[in-house]
Design a protein around this motif. Structure first.
Motif, PDB file in Angstrom:
ATOM      1  N   MET A  68      -4.647  -2.063  -4.322  1.00  0.00           N
ATOM      2  CA  MET A  68      -4.206  -0.798  -3.878  1.00  0.00           C
ATOM      3  C   MET A  68      -4.934   0.164  -4.888  1.00  0.00           C
ATOM      4  O   MET A  68      -5.113  -0.161  -5.960  1.00  0.00           O
ATOM      5  CB  MET A  68      -2.779  -0.567  -4.089  1.00  0.00           C
ATOM      6  CG  MET A  68      -2.147   0.715  -3.705  1.00  0.00           C
ATOM      7  SD  MET A  68      -2.235   2.231  -4.904  1.00  0.00           S
ATOM      8  CE  MET A  68      -1.692   1.759  -6.311  1.00  0.00           C
ATOM      9  N   SER A  77       4.016   7.519   7.782  1.00  0.00           N
ATOM     10  CA  SER A  77       3.752   6.281   7.689  1.00  0.00           C
ATOM     11  C   SER A  77       3.420   5.648   8.980  1.00  0.00           C
ATOM     12  O   SER A  77       2.968   4.600   9.196  1.00  0.00           O
ATOM     13  CB  SER A  77       4.695   5.219   7.078  1.00  0.00           C
ATOM     14  OG  SER A  77       6.126   5.469   7.604  1.00  0.00           O
ATOM     15  N   THR A 108       0.247   3.351   9.717  1.00  0.00           N
ATOM     16  CA  THR A 108      -0.018   2.061   9.244  1.00  0.00           C
ATOM     17  C   THR A 108      -0.151   0.879   9.986  1.00  0.00           C
ATOM     18  O   THR A 108      -1.329  -0.029   9.704  1.00  0.00           O
ATOM     19  CB  THR A 108       1.493   1.457   8.381  1.00  0.00           C
ATOM     20  OG1 THR A 108       2.109   2.355   7.492  1.00  0.00           O
ATOM     21  CG2 THR A 108       1.423   0.285   7.809  1.00  0.00           C
ATOM     22  N   SER A 122      -4.070   1.269  10.644  1.00  0.00           N
ATOM     23  CA  SER A 122      -4.843   1.015   9.599  1.00  0.00           C
ATOM     24  C   SER A 122      -5.505  -0.250   9.332  1.00  0.00           C
ATOM     25  O   SER A 122      -6.224  -0.492   8.308  1.00  0.00           O
ATOM     26  CB  SER A 122      -4.277   1.775   8.512  1.00  0.00           C
ATOM     27  OG  SER A 122      -3.252   1.012   7.872  1.00  0.00           O
ATOM     28  N   ALA A 123      -5.002  -1.231  10.039  1.00  0.00           N
ATOM     29  CA  ALA A 123      -4.997  -2.789   9.557  1.00  0.00           C
ATOM     30  C   ALA A 123      -6.622  -3.151   9.439  1.00  0.00           C
ATOM     31  O   ALA A 123      -6.765  -4.072   8.602  1.00  0.00           O
ATOM     32  CB  ALA A 123      -4.570  -3.702  10.700  1.00  0.00           C
ATOM     33  N   GLN A 145       4.507   1.670   0.479  1.00  0.00           N
ATOM     34  CA  GLN A 145       3.621   1.068   1.208  1.00  0.00           C
ATOM     35  C   GLN A 145       2.024   1.021   0.650  1.00  0.00           C
ATOM     36  O   GLN A 145       1.225  -0.074   0.828  1.00  0.00           O
ATOM     37  CB  GLN A 145       3.535   1.689   2.575  1.00  0.00           C
ATOM     38  CG  GLN A 145       4.726   1.464   3.363  1.00  0.00           C
ATOM     39  CD  GLN A 145       4.710   2.130   4.747  1.00  0.00           C
ATOM     40  OE1 GLN A 145       4.141   3.207   4.916  1.00  0.00           O
ATOM     41  NE2 GLN A 145       5.545   1.634   5.757  1.00  0.00           N
ATOM     42  N   VAL A 146       1.587   2.247   0.142  1.00  0.00           N
ATOM     43  CA  VAL A 146       0.445   2.234  -0.313  1.00  0.00           C
ATOM     44  C   VAL A 146       0.165   1.480  -1.570  1.00  0.00           C
ATOM     45  O   VAL A 146      -0.843   0.620  -1.537  1.00  0.00           O
ATOM     46  CB  VAL A 146       0.179   3.709  -0.935  1.00  0.00           C
ATOM     47  CG1 VAL A 146      -1.138   3.935  -1.739  1.00  0.00           C
ATOM     48  CG2 VAL A 146       0.045   4.785   0.458  1.00  0.00           C
ATOM     49  N   SER A 161      -0.385  -2.248  -0.244  1.00  0.00           N
ATOM     50  CA  SER A 161      -1.396  -2.458   0.565  1.00  0.00           C
ATOM     51  C   SER A 161      -2.861  -2.619  -0.415  1.00  0.00           C
ATOM     52  O   SER A 161      -2.847  -2.362  -1.614  1.00  0.00           O
ATOM     53  CB  SER A 161      -1.893  -0.855   1.278  1.00  0.00           C
ATOM     54  OG  SER A 161      -3.240  -1.031   1.644  1.00  0.00           O
ATOM     55  N   SER A 162      -3.884  -3.259   0.156  1.00  0.00           N
ATOM     56  CA  SER A 162      -4.851  -3.511  -0.449  1.00  0.00           C
ATOM     57  C   SER A 162      -5.924  -2.471  -0.190  1.00  0.00           C
ATOM     58  O   SER A 162      -7.202  -2.571  -0.564  1.00  0.00           O
ATOM     59  CB  SER A 162      -5.708  -4.843   0.003  1.00  0.00           C
ATOM     60  OG  SER A 162      -5.921  -4.975   1.492  1.00  0.00           O
ATOM     61  N   GLN A 163      -5.821  -1.472   0.671  1.00  0.00           N
ATOM     62  CA  GLN A 163      -6.654  -0.259   1.014  1.00  0.00           C
ATOM     63  C   GLN A 163      -6.896   0.796  -0.177  1.00  0.00           C
ATOM     64  O   GLN A 163      -5.896   0.712  -0.890  1.00  0.00           O
ATOM     65  CB  GLN A 163      -6.236   0.100   2.160  1.00  0.00           C
ATOM     66  CG  GLN A 163      -6.248  -0.559   3.249  1.00  0.00           C
ATOM     67  CD  GLN A 163      -5.171  -0.038   4.492  1.00  0.00           C
ATOM     68  OE1 GLN A 163      -4.330   0.488   4.202  1.00  0.00           O
ATOM     69  NE2 GLN A 163      -5.632  -0.223   5.785  1.00  0.00           N
TER      70      GLN A 163
END
Length: 179
Positions: free
Chosen positions: A1, A67, A70, A73-74, A119-120, A123-125
Motif C-alpha cells: 500500500m 469506498s 473498491t 479498482s480490482a 481499505q487503502v 490494498s496493494s495499490q
C-alpha cells in the motif's frame, strides 16, 4: 500500500499535479471522481477534467460512499481520487440544516474516512488522494462552512498521517512536505 496525499488551495493545480503523478507511474490508473454536476459551471469543470485524462484510464464516479470504487479498482495499480474535499462536501450537503454540526453525522463521516483509510492500507495499490487545504483561510461565515472546514480538516489530518508522501501545491508548484 502506498498513499500519496496531494493538497492545496482551490485552483492551485493540485488535480493536474496528481494526474501527472499517476501518468508518470506508467501503470494502469483508475480515476475516482467525486464531483457531481449540480449546475452548468460544475458540468464544465467535470468536462475539463475528463479531457485532461488519458483515454486508457478507467473512471468510476462515487457519490456519498467514498469506498464505492473498491470493486471497480480490482484491475488497476494506481487509484487517483479527486477529491476528498468534494466527497466531504457531497456528504454534508445531503444533511438537513437542522442537523448541521450533529455529532452523530460528524462521527459517521469520520468513521467512513477511517474505514476507507483501512481499505487503502490493506490494498496493494498506490492511492493518490487529492484534497483541498482549508486550514490557511479564515473562519467561514456560516455554520455549514465551519462544519465543512472542521470535518475536512480532520479527514485531511487522518489521511496525511497515514500517507507515505504528502505534497502541497501552491500556485501550480508542488512541494513535498512528507516522505
Amino acid at each position: 500500500m502506498s498513499l500519496i496525499v496531494v493538497t492545496g488551495g482551490v485552483r492551485s493545480g493540485k488535480s493536474r499535479f496528481a494526474e501527472e503523478l499517476a501518468a508518470e507511474s506508467g501503470r494502469r490508473v483508475l480515476y475516482v471522481a467525486t464531483g457531481q454536476a449540480w449546475d452548468a459551471e460544475m458540468r464544465t469543470r467535470i468536462e475539463l477534467h475528463k479531457k485532461r485524462r488519458p483515454d486508457d484510464w478507467g473512471c468510476v464516479e462515487v457519490g456519498e460512499r467514498l469506498s464505492d470504487y473498491t470493486d471497480a479498482s480490482a484491475h488497476y495499480d494506481v487509484v487517483l481520487i479527486d477529491c476528498l474535499s468534494t466527497w466531504v462536501s457531497n456528504r454534508l450537503m445531503n444533511i438537513s440544516e437542522e442537523e448541521w454540526r450533529s455529532e452523530e453525522h460528524t462521527a459517521a463521516l469520520l468513521q467512513e474516512a477511517e474505514a476507507w483509510l483501512g481499505q487503502v492500507q490493506a490494498s496493494s495499490q498506490t492511492v493518490i488522494a487529492v484534497t483541498s487545504e482549508v486550514g490557511l483561510g479564515g473562519v467561514a461565515m456560516n455554520r455549514l462552512g465551519r462544519w465543512f472546514a472542521d470535518v475536512l480538516g480532520d479527514v485531511n489530518q487522518m489521511s496525511a498521517q497515514q500517507a507515505s508522501t504528502v505534497y502541497a501545491v501552491l500556485s501550480g508548484i508542488p512541494w513535498r512536505i512528507k516522505g
